[in-house]
Motif scaffolding. Structure first.
Motif, PDB file in Angstrom:
ATOM      1  N   LEU A 158       5.317  -3.864   4.981  1.00  0.00           N
ATOM      2  CA  LEU A 158       4.082  -4.512   4.532  1.00  0.00           C
ATOM      3  C   LEU A 158       4.178  -4.985   3.085  1.00  0.00           C
ATOM      4  CD1 LEU A 158       1.481  -2.230   6.332  1.00  0.00           C
ATOM      5  CD2 LEU A 158       2.069  -4.602   6.869  1.00  0.00           C
ATOM      6  N   GLY A 207       0.997   4.924  -8.733  1.00  0.00           N
ATOM      7  CA  GLY A 207      -0.246   5.621  -9.033  1.00  0.00           C
ATOM      8  C   GLY A 207      -1.241   5.515  -7.906  1.00  0.00           C
ATOM      9  N   PHE A 208      -2.485   5.813  -8.238  1.00  0.00           N
ATOM     10  CA  PHE A 208      -3.564   5.850  -7.249  1.00  0.00           C
ATOM     11  C   PHE A 208      -4.402   4.582  -7.361  1.00  0.00           C
ATOM     12  CE2 PHE A 208      -2.224  10.004  -8.609  1.00  0.00           C
ATOM     13  CZ  PHE A 208      -2.055  10.689  -7.423  1.00  0.00           C
ATOM     14  N   THR A 218      -5.609  -4.534 -10.513  1.00  0.00           N
ATOM     15  CA  THR A 218      -6.492  -5.540  -9.909  1.00  0.00           C
ATOM     16  C   THR A 218      -7.562  -6.024 -10.900  1.00  0.00           C
ATOM     17  OG1 THR A 218      -7.772  -3.740  -8.927  1.00  0.00           O
ATOM     18  CG2 THR A 218      -6.139  -4.790  -7.529  1.00  0.00           C
ATOM     19  N   THR A 229      -3.265  -4.925   1.361  1.00  0.00           N
ATOM     20  CA  THR A 229      -3.338  -4.398   2.723  1.00  0.00           C
ATOM     21  C   THR A 229      -3.837  -2.968   2.624  1.00  0.00           C
ATOM     22  OG1 THR A 229      -1.397  -5.699   3.288  1.00  0.00           O
ATOM     23  CG2 THR A 229      -2.051  -4.020   4.858  1.00  0.00           C
ATOM     24  N   ALA A 237     -13.808  -2.910  -2.953  1.00  0.00           N
ATOM     25  CA  ALA A 237     -13.685  -2.578  -4.387  1.00  0.00           C
ATOM     26  C   ALA A 237     -12.768  -3.589  -5.086  1.00  0.00           C
ATOM     27  CB  ALA A 237     -13.127  -1.161  -4.545  1.00  0.00           C
ATOM     28  N   GLY A 255      -9.062  -1.975  11.346  1.00  0.00           N
ATOM     29  CA  GLY A 255      -9.411  -2.501  12.666  1.00  0.00           C
ATOM     30  C   GLY A 255      -9.900  -1.401  13.591  1.00  0.00           C
ATOM     31  N   PHE A 390      -7.272   5.904  12.848  1.00  0.00           N
ATOM     32  CA  PHE A 390      -5.907   5.757  12.352  1.00  0.00           C
ATOM     33  C   PHE A 390      -5.041   6.969  12.700  1.00  0.00           C
ATOM     34  CE2 PHE A 390      -3.118   3.636   9.038  1.00  0.00           C
ATOM     35  CZ  PHE A 390      -3.187   2.393   9.638  1.00  0.00           C
ATOM     36  N   LEU A 416      -9.518  -7.469  14.084  1.00  0.00           N
ATOM     37  CA  LEU A 416      -8.105  -7.659  13.745  1.00  0.00           C
ATOM     38  C   LEU A 416      -7.279  -8.125  14.938  1.00  0.00           C
ATOM     39  CD1 LEU A 416      -5.960  -7.560  11.622  1.00  0.00           C
ATOM     40  CD2 LEU A 416      -5.672  -5.123  12.003  1.00  0.00           C
ATOM     41  N   PHE A 454      -1.052 -14.679  10.625  1.00  0.00           N
ATOM     42  CA  PHE A 454      -1.352 -13.253  10.787  1.00  0.00           C
ATOM     43  C   PHE A 454      -2.536 -12.917   9.890  1.00  0.00           C
ATOM     44  CE2 PHE A 454      -1.184  -8.811   9.877  1.00  0.00           C
ATOM     45  CZ  PHE A 454      -0.625  -8.207  10.995  1.00  0.00           C
TER      46      PHE A 454
HETATM   47  P1  NAD Z   1      -6.130   2.448   1.295  1.00  0.00           P
HETATM   48  O1  NAD Z   1      -7.092   1.322   1.251  1.00  0.00           O
HETATM   49  O2  NAD Z   1      -6.632   3.822   1.105  1.00  0.00           O
HETATM   50  O3  NAD Z   1      -5.009   2.256   0.171  1.00  0.00           O
HETATM   51  C1  NAD Z   1      -4.219   1.099   0.111  1.00  0.00           C
HETATM   52  C2  NAD Z   1      -3.765   0.886  -1.318  1.00  0.00           C
HETATM   53  O4  NAD Z   1      -4.877   0.592  -2.139  1.00  0.00           O
HETATM   54  C3  NAD Z   1      -3.082   2.092  -1.944  1.00  0.00           C
HETATM   55  O5  NAD Z   1      -1.979   1.638  -2.690  1.00  0.00           O
HETATM   56  C4  NAD Z   1      -4.159   2.670  -2.841  1.00  0.00           C
HETATM   57  O6  NAD Z   1      -3.662   3.396  -3.928  1.00  0.00           O
HETATM   58  C5  NAD Z   1      -4.843   1.396  -3.305  1.00  0.00           C
HETATM   59  N1  NAD Z   1      -6.213   1.558  -3.763  1.00  0.00           N
HETATM   60  C6  NAD Z   1      -7.151   2.449  -3.317  1.00  0.00           C
HETATM   61  N2  NAD Z   1      -8.313   2.254  -3.976  1.00  0.00           N
HETATM   62  C7  NAD Z   1      -8.124   1.225  -4.846  1.00  0.00           C
HETATM   63  C8  NAD Z   1      -8.948   0.566  -5.800  1.00  0.00           C
HETATM   64  N3  NAD Z   1     -10.230   0.908  -5.992  1.00  0.00           N
HETATM   65  N4  NAD Z   1      -8.415  -0.448  -6.529  1.00  0.00           N
HETATM   66  C9  NAD Z   1      -7.135  -0.823  -6.341  1.00  0.00           C
HETATM   67  N5  NAD Z   1      -6.295  -0.226  -5.464  1.00  0.00           N
HETATM   68  C10 NAD Z   1      -6.786   0.780  -4.710  1.00  0.00           C
HETATM   69  O7  NAD Z   1      -5.354   2.287   2.668  1.00  0.00           O
HETATM   70  P2  NAD Z   1      -4.247   3.253   3.280  1.00  0.00           P
HETATM   71  O8  NAD Z   1      -4.904   4.534   3.665  1.00  0.00           O
HETATM   72  O9  NAD Z   1      -3.080   3.275   2.358  1.00  0.00           O
HETATM   73  O10 NAD Z   1      -3.801   2.451   4.607  1.00  0.00           O
HETATM   74  C11 NAD Z   1      -4.443   2.580   5.835  1.00  0.00           C
HETATM   75  C12 NAD Z   1      -5.446   1.451   6.010  1.00  0.00           C
HETATM   76  O11 NAD Z   1      -4.787   0.208   5.887  1.00  0.00           O
HETATM   77  C13 NAD Z   1      -6.071   1.415   7.397  1.00  0.00           C
HETATM   78  O12 NAD Z   1      -7.429   1.094   7.270  1.00  0.00           O
HETATM   79  C14 NAD Z   1      -5.338   0.277   8.094  1.00  0.00           C
HETATM   80  O13 NAD Z   1      -6.041  -0.343   9.135  1.00  0.00           O
HETATM   81  C15 NAD Z   1      -5.123  -0.659   6.957  1.00  0.00           C
HETATM   82  N6  NAD Z   1      -4.009  -1.568   7.246  1.00  0.00           N
HETATM   83  C16 NAD Z   1      -4.288  -2.867   7.570  1.00  0.00           C
HETATM   84  C17 NAD Z   1      -3.240  -3.737   7.894  1.00  0.00           C
HETATM   85  C18 NAD Z   1      -3.491  -5.172   8.310  1.00  0.00           C
HETATM   86  O14 NAD Z   1      -2.531  -5.931   8.424  1.00  0.00           O
HETATM   87  N7  NAD Z   1      -4.716  -5.570   8.552  1.00  0.00           N
HETATM   88  C19 NAD Z   1      -1.934  -3.281   7.836  1.00  0.00           C
HETATM   89  C20 NAD Z   1      -1.695  -1.950   7.504  1.00  0.00           C
HETATM   90  C21 NAD Z   1      -2.744  -1.091   7.193  1.00  0.00           C
END
Ligand code: NAD
Ligand code: 6OD
Length: 484
Positions: A158, A207-208, A218, A229, A237, A255, A390, A416, A454
């Protein structure tokens, strides 16, 4: 102890602040991740800006394409390193990572290098009011510094799905991998260095999200576009952060995908297809099927066949031969999924199979395992049918007509993907046209052609990537009008 360092302006950078990276399979500590603060994010964005104005921005498309091919070749040369890093971070079966994650990590660079090399731009000729002629033509420019925020479920695949086209289009990137899976993004820094991608073109900050590298990146005003993603609420956010400066976003989000099996489907293929779509990667695939609708005449037989497939899945650590189901990514995620399992019981679901934690021995008992789980009997209003879990689980409900199946599939905030199983061409086309999703698979699932669009509809995303569609996001068109 292994250190996962940031990669900024061609150098690996340690910080004073670290957090542990643990294995999902046995919870052992894999290493220390160096968390980037505002200072490191600032340095990474500055390096990316300079590289854009410098060697990368001035490089010919031919040379850029050559370098991206070299990146892909180097990933393949170091295939075993990437494979080991990915399975350590995710715990997923080695066979899965070796067939999907790592090959796609390499392919994402070649495919977009080819596309950028071959895509033409438009040109128009017109007669001007004074009887002369004017010619317009379009130029593509990179959008600039792209912030790439990634999830943990298919980390390399990804991340490169975004970085490949971004770099091919002449942008520079700052990547924020998931805190759960820092390894392959870091390793890619070594690859970039080894093949001679100029410093500052590819940067990684660990990091987080909130109050950490994700938010700092961001919110940074010199990040010109953000591709993300992850979960839908994280997307909200990030979108708020991107509003400052009116910066474009490309979002691939969550999704709650429906799988529809008609009575005329090839039964064995449909069962095998839904087995994959419900349980692959331990259900941690955004395109996965957590809602299955089966036409009534074959409902009972289908439920029993899927139960048999689920129970035949071998659960175990990545390297064990024949393993089909790994652990969930973290203890926190395991607790979340088990919470849904508990809720299903409380709401009176019939637990067809699973619903708990499998017995594991030795060190593996410390891993984040759950059983593949199937429910029937819940109302469509249940949280289990409406919310993205998930995990390796699905609810199966019967339907009677095509109209009903389409209405059920569409009764969700998400949009999705769907997977439809039928041998009737008209039914297939009707579902494809009427189900509100970005991706519709007929008699297949997660079959990919990287030239195609996609992305998700409704709460599942904004925009489309893939093939020439990626160019819409990673470049801006400038029109040039020449009065002859
Ligand atoms: P997540 O949203 O918790 O985290 C994703 C990324 O965002 C991480 O790197 C995290 O540190 C960062 N992040 C979190 N809060 C943030 C903020 N406020 N500002 C900036 N960055 C921030 O998602 P996850 O748990 O890592 O992944 C699972 C999710 O991703 C599921 O909902 C899944 O459906 C989705 N997903 C979607 C696709 C797609 O193609 N549509 C593909 C893969 C995963
Ligand atoms: O195959 C892809 O390009 C892609 N983006 C897959 C997404 C999978 C989600 O978990």
């Amino acid at each position: 102890m292994k250190d996962f360092l940031n990669f900024i302006d061609g150098e690996f950078v340690a910080t004073g602040k670290t957090f542990e990276n643990r294995s999902p399979a046995d919870n052992r500590v894999l290493g220390r991740v160096h968390e980037a603060g505002r200072t490191e994010v600032e340095a990474a964005v500055r390096a990316a800006k300079q590289a854009l104005r410098g060697p990368w921005g001035r490089m010919s498309v031919a040379k850029r394409v050559e370098l991206l091919y070299a990146v892909a070749d180097e990933i393949n040369r170091r295939f075993d390193d990437f494979l080991a890093a990915e399975i350590a971070d995710t715990g997923k079966p080695e066979s899965l990572a070796a067939h999907i994650d790592i090959p796609r990590g390499a392919a994402n660079f070649k495919v977009f290098a080819d596309i950028v090399k071959n895509v033409p731009t438009e040109s128009f000729e017109m007669t001007t009011p004074d009887g002369g002629t004017a010619v317009s033509y379009a130029l593509r420019s990179p959008v600039g510094v792209v912030g790439v925020v990634c999830p943990w479920n298919l980390p390399l695949l990804l991340m490169t799905w975004k970085v490949g086209p971004a770099l091919a289009c002449g942008n520079t990137v700052v990547v924020k991998p998931s805190e759960e899976t820092p390894a392959t993004a870091t390793l890619l820094g070594e690859v970039m260095k080894a093949v001679g991608v100029p410093d500052g073109v590819y940067n990684v900050v660990h990091g987080f999200g909130p109050d950490s590298a994700g938010a700092f990146l961001t919110q940074h005003p010199d990040v010109d576009a953000i591709t993300f993603t992850g979960e839908t609420r994280t997307g909200e956010a990030i979108m708020a952060a991107a509003a400052k400066g009116v910066r474009p976003v490309s979002f691939e989000l969550g999704g709650k995908n429906a799988g529809i099996v008609f009575a005329d489907a090839d039964f064995d293929k449909a069962v095998a297809g839904i087995t994959r779509s419900a349980f692959e990667n331990c259900g941690q695939v955004c395109l996965g099927t957590e809602r299955v609708y089966v036409q009534r005449p074959i409902f009972e037989r289908f439920v029993q066949a899927l139960k048999a497939k689920a129970e035949a899945l071998k659960i175990g650590p990545p390297e064990e031969p024949g393993v089909g189901l790994g652990p969930l990514i973290s203890r926190e995620h395991q607790q979340k999924v088990l919470g849904y399992f508990e809720r299903a019981r409380a709401e009176g679901a019939t637990v067809v199979t699973g619903g708990g934690v499998p017995p594991m021995s030795g060190a593996w008992a410390e891993g984040h395992w759950v059983q593949p789980t199937i429910w029937t009997g819940l109302p469509e209003t249940s949280a289990l049918v409406r919310e993205e879990i998930f995990g390796p689980c699905c609810h199966i409900a019967p339907f009677d007509t095509v109209d009903e199946a389409i209405a059920l599939a569409n009764d969700t905030d998400y949009g999705l993907a769907t997977t439809v199983w039928t041998t009737d061409l008209s039914t297939a086309h009707r579902c494809a046209r009427e189900i509100e999703v970005g991706l519709c698979w007929i008699n297949s699932w997660f079959l990919r052609d990287l030239r195609t669009a996609f992305g998700g509809s409704k709460a599942s995303g904004i925009g489309r990537e893939g093939g020439v569609h990626s160019l819409e996001f990673y470049t801006e068109l400038r029109n040039v009008m020449v009065k002859l």
